[in-house]
Design a protein around this motif. Structure first.
Motif, PDB file in Angstrom:
ATOM      1  N   CYS A 168       0.836  -1.202   0.000  1.00 38.25           N
ATOM      2  CA  CYS A 168       0.000   0.000   0.000  1.00 38.25           C
ATOM      3  C   CYS A 168       0.868   1.248   0.000  1.00 38.25           C
ATOM      4  O   CYS A 168       0.610   2.200  -0.733  1.00 38.25           O
ATOM      5  N   ASN A 169       1.909   1.241   0.810  1.00 38.19           N
ATOM      6  CA  ASN A 169       2.826   2.369   0.868  1.00 38.19           C
ATOM      7  C   ASN A 169       3.514   2.583  -0.470  1.00 38.19           C
ATOM      8  O   ASN A 169       3.688   3.725  -0.927  1.00 38.19           O
ATOM      9  N   SER A 170       3.909   1.497  -1.143  1.00 36.64           N
ATOM     10  CA  SER A 170       4.553   1.598  -2.456  1.00 36.64           C
ATOM     11  C   SER A 170       3.592   2.143  -3.499  1.00 36.64           C
ATOM     12  O   SER A 170       3.951   3.008  -4.306  1.00 36.64           O
ATOM     13  N   LEU A 171       2.358   1.649  -3.484  1.00 38.17           N
ATOM     14  CA  LEU A 171       1.360   2.123  -4.442  1.00 38.17           C
ATOM     15  C   LEU A 171       1.062   3.604  -4.225  1.00 38.17           C
ATOM     16  O   LEU A 171       0.934   4.371  -5.184  1.00 38.17           O
ATOM     17  N   ARG A 172       0.974   4.019  -2.952  1.00 43.64           N
ATOM     18  CA  ARG A 172       0.674   5.417  -2.670  1.00 43.64           C
ATOM     19  C   ARG A 172       1.774   6.330  -3.185  1.00 43.64           C
ATOM     20  O   ARG A 172       1.524   7.464  -3.604  1.00 43.64           O
ATOM     21  N   GLY A 173       3.006   5.840  -3.186  1.00 47.23           N
ATOM     22  CA  GLY A 173       4.098   6.641  -3.715  1.00 47.23           C
ATOM     23  C   GLY A 173       4.081   6.764  -5.220  1.00 47.23           C
ATOM     24  O   GLY A 173       4.749   7.632  -5.787  1.00 47.23           O
ATOM     25  N   LEU A 174       3.278   5.905  -5.898  1.00 49.53           N
ATOM     26  CA  LEU A 174       3.237   5.895  -7.355  1.00 49.53           C
ATOM     27  C   LEU A 174       1.974   6.506  -7.942  1.00 49.53           C
ATOM     28  O   LEU A 174       1.954   6.878  -9.113  1.00 49.53           O
ATOM     29  N   PRO A 183      -1.952   8.795  -6.971  1.00 48.75           N
ATOM     30  CA  PRO A 183      -2.811   9.467  -5.988  1.00 48.75           C
ATOM     31  C   PRO A 183      -4.215   8.874  -5.907  1.00 48.75           C
ATOM     32  O   PRO A 183      -5.024   9.336  -5.118  1.00 48.75           O
ATOM     33  N   VAL A 184      -4.542   7.853  -6.741  1.00 43.15           N
ATOM     34  CA  VAL A 184      -5.915   7.347  -6.778  1.00 43.15           C
ATOM     35  C   VAL A 184      -6.282   6.695  -5.456  1.00 43.15           C
ATOM     36  O   VAL A 184      -5.410   6.197  -4.727  1.00 43.15           O
ATOM     37  N   PRO A 185      -7.570   6.659  -5.111  1.00 42.91           N
ATOM     38  CA  PRO A 185      -7.997   6.065  -3.841  1.00 42.91           C
ATOM     39  C   PRO A 185      -7.616   4.591  -3.735  1.00 42.91           C
ATOM     40  O   PRO A 185      -7.661   3.847  -4.720  1.00 42.91           O
ATOM     41  N   ILE A 186      -7.263   4.172  -2.523  1.00 48.98           N
ATOM     42  CA  ILE A 186      -6.932   2.775  -2.230  1.00 48.98           C
ATOM     43  C   ILE A 186      -7.841   2.289  -1.106  1.00 48.98           C
ATOM     44  O   ILE A 186      -7.903   2.902  -0.043  1.00 48.98           O
ATOM     45  N   ILE A 187      -8.548   1.187  -1.372  1.00 46.62           N
ATOM     46  CA  ILE A 187      -9.391   0.558  -0.356  1.00 46.62           C
ATOM     47  C   ILE A 187      -8.753  -0.764   0.042  1.00 46.62           C
ATOM     48  O   ILE A 187      -8.518  -1.623  -0.801  1.00 46.62           O
ATOM     49  N   ILE A 188      -8.466  -0.919   1.328  1.00 49.71           N
ATOM     50  CA  ILE A 188      -7.937  -2.167   1.849  1.00 49.71           C
ATOM     51  C   ILE A 188      -9.095  -3.137   2.090  1.00 49.71           C
ATOM     52  O   ILE A 188     -10.131  -2.746   2.636  1.00 49.71           O
ATOM     53  N   ILE A 189      -8.913  -4.402   1.695  1.00 48.64           N
ATOM     54  CA  ILE A 189      -9.881  -5.453   2.034  1.00 48.64           C
ATOM     55  C   ILE A 189      -9.131  -6.508   2.844  1.00 48.64           C
ATOM     56  O   ILE A 189      -8.097  -7.017   2.424  1.00 48.64           O
ATOM     57  N   SER A 190      -9.651  -6.809   4.040  1.00 49.23           N
ATOM     58  CA  SER A 190      -8.903  -7.680   4.947  1.00 49.23           C
ATOM     59  C   SER A 190      -9.845  -8.390   5.905  1.00 49.23           C
ATOM     60  O   SER A 190     -10.927  -7.879   6.231  1.00 49.23           O
ATOM     61  N   SER A 191      -9.421  -9.562   6.338  1.00 48.30           N
ATOM     62  CA  SER A 191     -10.178 -10.294   7.355  1.00 48.30           C
ATOM     63  C   SER A 191      -9.801  -9.851   8.759  1.00 48.30           C
ATOM     64  O   SER A 191     -10.404 -10.278   9.740  1.00 48.30           O
ATOM     65  N   ASN A 192      -8.787  -8.998   8.875  1.00 49.22           N
ATOM     66  CA  ASN A 192      -8.337  -8.499  10.173  1.00 49.22           C
ATOM     67  C   ASN A 192      -9.122  -7.248  10.545  1.00 49.22           C
ATOM     68  O   ASN A 192      -9.037  -6.223   9.872  1.00 49.22           O
ATOM     69  N   SER A 193      -9.879  -7.331  11.605  1.00 53.20           N
ATOM     70  CA  SER A 193     -10.733  -6.206  12.021  1.00 53.20           C
ATOM     71  C   SER A 193     -10.158  -5.407  13.179  1.00 53.20           C
ATOM     72  O   SER A 193     -10.834  -4.546  13.733  1.00 53.20           O
ATOM     73  N   LYS A 194      -8.900  -5.682  13.561  1.00 51.88           N
ATOM     74  CA  LYS A 194      -8.296  -4.953  14.673  1.00 51.88           C
ATOM     75  C   LYS A 194      -8.137  -3.473  14.322  1.00 51.88           C
ATOM     76  O   LYS A 194      -7.735  -3.126  13.208  1.00 51.88           O
ATOM     77  N   VAL A 195      -8.433  -2.626  15.288  1.00 54.47           N
ATOM     78  CA  VAL A 195      -8.303  -1.184  15.072  1.00 54.47           C
ATOM     79  C   VAL A 195      -6.867  -0.814  14.736  1.00 54.47           C
ATOM     80  O   VAL A 195      -6.610   0.042  13.881  1.00 54.47           O
ATOM     81  N   SER A 196      -5.900  -1.461  15.380  1.00 53.17           N
ATOM     82  CA  SER A 196      -4.493  -1.152  15.125  1.00 53.17           C
ATOM     83  C   SER A 196      -4.110  -1.405  13.679  1.00 53.17           C
ATOM     84  O   SER A 196      -3.326  -0.660  13.078  1.00 53.17           O
TER      85      SER A 196
END
Length: 240
Positions: free
Chosen positions: A64-70, A72-85
């Motif tokens: 995600c960090n690498s993509l953001r550096g390349l 500006p388009v929106p990035i949505i994370i999809i994950s089974s991890n629901s921890k706030v951290s």
């Protein structure tokens, strides 16, 4: 039609998302790992990225960090991890939204539309294929001489004391809002709604993280901010 880059190695979830979005008139390209996703970014030129956090070749937040550096388009994370951290870490490295598996396809579409609408709102020249703006001052530029800060809304760029500053999509939206309304006190709830709309996930802690990151980027001394002030018990304001 809007173009969505899906980086997801799970075949069942990947195919479900692809089928649904294609039926909703999106152009979708699915990649099975991070390397494919990075390569596709250049030739596919997506309007939005859906990124799974667990991939065979990349740590999701690193990618995600690498993509953001390349891009500006929106990035949505999809994950089974629901921890706030985990969510906070994702926002910190450049994610604009976070969907916990399992999720509703209708909710996913709503969040995609919210982010695309907000992102495209700042790109009128590209949408309308209008000629480039003249170098003379225009409404697309916001300058605050007292802070030596200049925002170009069309190009989505920020310069502080002559230096170009890299920002995430959410950070740009936040600083734009604050600078355009100096001295106005924004509650955290106001900032959440302004950044995400009612269909996307973000919480007060994420707002605080964005503010901290912005202070590091524009303040001479982030620990004693002169421009982005905390209004204790309420929220934040921008001071000229």
């Amino acid at each position: 039609m809007d173009r969505v880059l899906l980086i997801e190695d799970d075949d069942i979830i990947g195919e479900m998302i692809c089928m649904y979005l294609k039926e909703e008139d999106f152009v979708v390209l699915r990649c099975h790992n991070g390397q494919e996703g990075l390569a596709a970014l250049h030739h596919f030129q997506p309007d939005l990225i859906l990124l799974d956090l667990i991939l065979p070749d990349f740590e999701g937040t690193e990618l995600c960090n690498s993509l953001r550096g390349l891009t500006p388009v929106p990035i949505i994370i999809i994950s089974s991890n629901s921890k706030v951290s985990e969510k906070i870490e994702a926002f910190t490295v450049g994610a604009d939204d976070y969907l916990c598996k399992p999720f509703s396809m209708h909710e996913m579409k709503a969040r995609i539309q919210v982010l695309l609408r907000r992102f495209k709102r700042e790109l009128p020249a590209e949408q309308q294929q209008s000629p480039p703006p003249e170098p003379a001052p225009s409404p697309q530029r916001v300058s605050v001489p007292a802070t030596e800060l200049q925002i170009n809304l069309e190009k989505r760029t920020l310069h502080v004391r002559g230096a170009s500053i890299e920002m995430t999509f959410s950070e740009f939206e936040l600083i734009r809002l604050l600078v355009e309304h100096p001295e106005r006190v924004y509650r955290r709830e106001d900032l959440i709604n302004a950044l995400r709309g009612f269909d996307s996930y973000i919480n007060e802690r994420a707002i605080d993280v964005h503010i901290t990151n912005l202070r590091r980027k524009i303040e001479v001394n982030p620990k004693e901010p002169k421009y982005i002030k905390t209004v204790w018990g309420v929220g934040y304001k921008f001071v000229i």
